[in-house]
Design a protein around this motif. Structure first.
Motif, short mmCIF file in Angstrom:
data_model
loop_
_atom_site.label_atom_id
_atom_site.label_comp_id
_atom_site.label_asym_id
_atom_site.label_seq_id
_atom_site.Cartn_x
_atom_site.Cartn_y
_atom_site.Cartn_z
N PHE A 70 -28.93 27.25 40.76
CA PHE A 70 -29.32 26.99 39.92
C PHE A 70 -30.08 26.78 38.58
O PHE A 70 -29.92 27.52 38.18
CB PHE A 70 -30.92 27.36 41.43
CG PHE A 70 -31.13 26.85 42.13
CD1 PHE A 70 -30.89 26.33 42.97
CD2 PHE A 70 -31.69 28.38 43.26
CE1 PHE A 70 -31.88 25.86 44.46
CE2 PHE A 70 -31.38 28.42 44.36
CZ PHE A 70 -31.74 27.01 45.06
N ARG A 116 -28.00 31.36 42.92
CA ARG A 116 -28.84 31.55 44.27
C ARG A 116 -29.18 32.68 45.10
O ARG A 116 -30.25 32.94 45.50
CB ARG A 116 -28.12 29.92 44.86
CG ARG A 116 -27.79 29.00 44.26
CD ARG A 116 -27.72 27.29 44.61
NE ARG A 116 -28.06 26.77 43.73
CZ ARG A 116 -27.56 25.30 45.00
NH1 ARG A 116 -26.90 25.18 46.13
NH2 ARG A 116 -27.30 23.81 44.15
N ASP A 136 -29.06 20.88 50.57
CA ASP A 136 -29.64 21.50 49.21
C ASP A 136 -30.79 20.95 49.05
O ASP A 136 -31.51 21.74 47.79
CB ASP A 136 -28.50 20.66 48.60
CG ASP A 136 -27.71 21.69 47.43
OD1 ASP A 136 -28.09 22.75 47.92
OD2 ASP A 136 -27.51 21.40 46.78
N ARG A 152 -33.30 23.99 49.69
CA ARG A 152 -32.71 24.98 49.01
C ARG A 152 -33.79 24.98 47.84
O ARG A 152 -34.02 26.00 46.98
CB ARG A 152 -31.69 24.53 48.85
CG ARG A 152 -30.58 25.90 50.02
CD ARG A 152 -29.05 25.88 49.55
NE ARG A 152 -28.52 26.03 50.29
CZ ARG A 152 -27.85 24.85 51.62
NH1 ARG A 152 -27.00 24.10 50.53
NH2 ARG A 152 -26.62 25.17 51.92
N TRP A 153 -33.74 23.65 47.03
CA TRP A 153 -33.72 23.14 45.88
C TRP A 153 -36.13 23.26 45.93
O TRP A 153 -36.07 23.93 44.91
CB TRP A 153 -33.78 21.60 44.91
CG TRP A 153 -32.61 21.84 44.39
CD1 TRP A 153 -31.33 22.19 45.21
CD2 TRP A 153 -32.24 22.50 42.71
NE1 TRP A 153 -30.24 22.00 43.56
CE2 TRP A 153 -31.23 22.21 42.07
CE3 TRP A 153 -33.04 22.90 41.89
CZ2 TRP A 153 -30.50 23.08 41.35
CZ3 TRP A 153 -32.40 23.01 40.85
CH2 TRP A 153 -31.44 23.28 40.18
N PHE A 184 -36.80 26.56 45.62
CA PHE A 184 -36.52 27.09 44.59
C PHE A 184 -37.81 26.43 43.06
O PHE A 184 -38.02 28.13 42.48
CB PHE A 184 -35.07 27.22 43.70
CG PHE A 184 -34.57 27.61 41.78
CD1 PHE A 184 -34.69 29.08 42.33
CD2 PHE A 184 -34.81 26.59 41.29
CE1 PHE A 184 -34.24 29.16 40.56
CE2 PHE A 184 -34.32 27.24 39.99
CZ PHE A 184 -33.81 28.06 39.33
#
Length: 494
Positions: free
Chosen positions: A62, A73, A250, A253-254, A257
């Motif tokens: 990331f 990650r 993704d 995931r972001w 994050f």
């Protein structure tokens, strides 16, 4: 002449640096300092640009936009907890469908049904088994994998599913899946609707998770709603920064994050709960077939929808889906937009005609004048947006399917109108049939979102497949309404 540095050399140095770096973080400058020195400023600048591209595209990293550093990650996800909510279908069959549930919490090369689930009590690995299921019953567990990957996923699950790609044969209605067997777990915990699994990421790289029982009594609706809003905000940042570049998994995931540690723990919503309840984010299928998460908001940021003098309301005024729920209609934003598009297809571009068809003579329960003004402004804004940009050629193949779904929406709405006229409280009706009706409505609303997506075209085989799914949902809705009507008739006789 600048020394040649291969991608393998960069990867080797990067892995060593990340293993030694505190917190698993590294900057472009730090990585460049570990590689052979460049002789000129121009070569150093080119190296920095190359390394930045390499790190930005690295599937294990990331980027921390605040300071420009990069972090692993696995360091971010390992040890974090998230929630999975099995639904009634899974509980009834003593299974858990992996689907999209774990994809955001492990490396990209871990296949969904090959994740490892460990029991928190005995540390025993949960076994999987083969399960034959109707496609309409299980497709929603996989939506966040991306529509372009769905058939590839099903075929990778079992060679028997290869018939999905045989467009010359009758549409396939069942698929063979690998599912987790939760028979013993459900029995031991007397698991029921509303209960959940709390998962801890043990090993992000290998897709290893530890799970435990999370009772519905430990979950608060308000906390779930707050989490959904927080994840909305995080995903909006992802969309603003990356547009439609990332795959859905993704993007998720972001989102975690950028949202940070506050998005983890036993107060969070599951991804299934999120996609069902968010009013800000939707799955959109682009013309290329690429699926992405997008913002649902149709309103233009540079326009004030509500006049200053009536901008304060006791009810919701900003989010269109929230307003619809507030004012007592069972329609969703996707269904309202579908009525608009259907009117455009019929070449009936009178707003009053659309409004009458969509809402009829029903008395809408506005909290106050401010909410009514906001609703009408937003409704007209959506009408103008869709009617002005309507593309009949692109919509031709989708219009008939949309019309079929709207017929079902009309039937459902008529049923709820009857309940209101008879002053029947839905809480007094059989929960199982009301849930079937709600699930079929949600599924059809998701199909409308798919059909309404700008630029999304349908092949003939895809249209036939959707028609089959709509027919099955029609049967489900018809059976649920018939059962509910029979229940009320029996009650009136008693």
């Amino acid at each position: 002449m600048a020394p040649m540095i291969t991608p393998k050399e960069i990867e080797k140095v990067l892995n060593g640096a990340l293993a030694a770096a505190p917190g698993g973080r590294i900057t472009v400058a730090q990585l460049a300092g570990l590689l052979p020195a460049m002789e000129t400023d121009e070569d150093r600048e080119k190296l920095f640009e190359r390394l930045e591209r390499e790190l930005d595209g690295h599937e294990r990293l990331f980027r921390n936009f605040a300071d420009g550093s990069y972090s692993l990650r696995e360091r971010f996800f390992n040890g974090q907890c998230f929630v999975v909510t099995p639904d009634d279908y899974e509980i009834e069959h003593n299974i858990l469908v992996p689907g999209h549930r774990f994809a955001a919490f492990c490396a990209e090369d871990v296949f969904p049904s090959e994740v490892t689930l460990l029991s928190s009590n005995a540390g025993r690995e949960l076994e999987t088994r083969r399960f034959d299921a109707g496609l309409p019953e299980v497709i929603h567990y996989h939506l966040l994998l991306g529509s372009e990957q769905l058939f590839d996923f099903f075929i990778a699950e079992s060679p028997a599913n290869a018939a999905l790609l045989n467009h010359d044969a009758a549409p396939v209605k069942t698929v063979e899946l690998n599912v987790f067997d939760l028979t013993e777990f459900y029995r031991q915990n007397q698991f029921s609707s509303g209960d959940a699994l709390l998962l801890t990421v043990e090993n992000w790289e290998d897709g290893v998770f530890r799970f435990q029982y999370l009772s519905s009594l430990e979950r608060r609706d308000q906390a779930v709603k707050q989490w959904i809003k927080a994840f909305d905000t995080a995903l909006e940042q992802v969309i603003d920064r990356f547009d439609d570049y990332l795959e859905i998994t993704d993007q998720l995931r972001w989102g975690y994050f950028l949202g940070g540690a506050a998005l983890f723990g036993n107060t969070s919503a599951s991804l299934d709960e999120y996609i069902q309840n968010t009013s800000a984010i939707a799955v959109n299928v682009e013309n290329s077939g690429h699926s992405v998460l997008v913002k649902k908001d149709f309103a233009r940021d540079d326009e004030l929808l509500v006049p200053d003098e009536v901008s304060i309301s006791r009810g919701n005024v900003s989010n269109f889906n929230d307003i619809l729920r507030d004012i007592g209609t069972t329609l969703t934003a996707a269904e309202v937009d579908s009525y608009m598009l259907d009117q455009c297809f019929r070449r009936d571009l009178a707003f009053d005609s659309f409004f009458s068809r969509c809402f009829g003579d029903r008395k809408l329960a506005f909290a106050d004048e401010a909410q009514e003004v906001s609703f009408l402004n937003q409704l007209e804004e959506r009408w103008e947006n869709l009617s002005e940009t309507y593309n009949r050629y692109e919509d031709e193949a989708k219009a008939e399917l949309r019309s079929q779904i709207l017929d079902l929406v009309d039937e459902r709405t008529a049923f709820f109108d009857t309940l209101q006229a008879l002053e029947v409280e839905t809480d007094h009706l059989p929960e199982s049939e009301m849930r079937r009706l709600a699930e079929s409505a949600l599924y059809l609303s998701n199909l409308l979102d798919l059909l309404n997506a700008p630029g999304n075209t349908l092949q003939e085989s895809e249209a036939e497949e959707l028609a089959e799914l709509i027919d099955e949902m029609a049967v489900t809705q018809e059976e649920a309404i018939a059962a509910l009507n029979a229940f009320m008739e029996k009650g009136s006789e008693g």
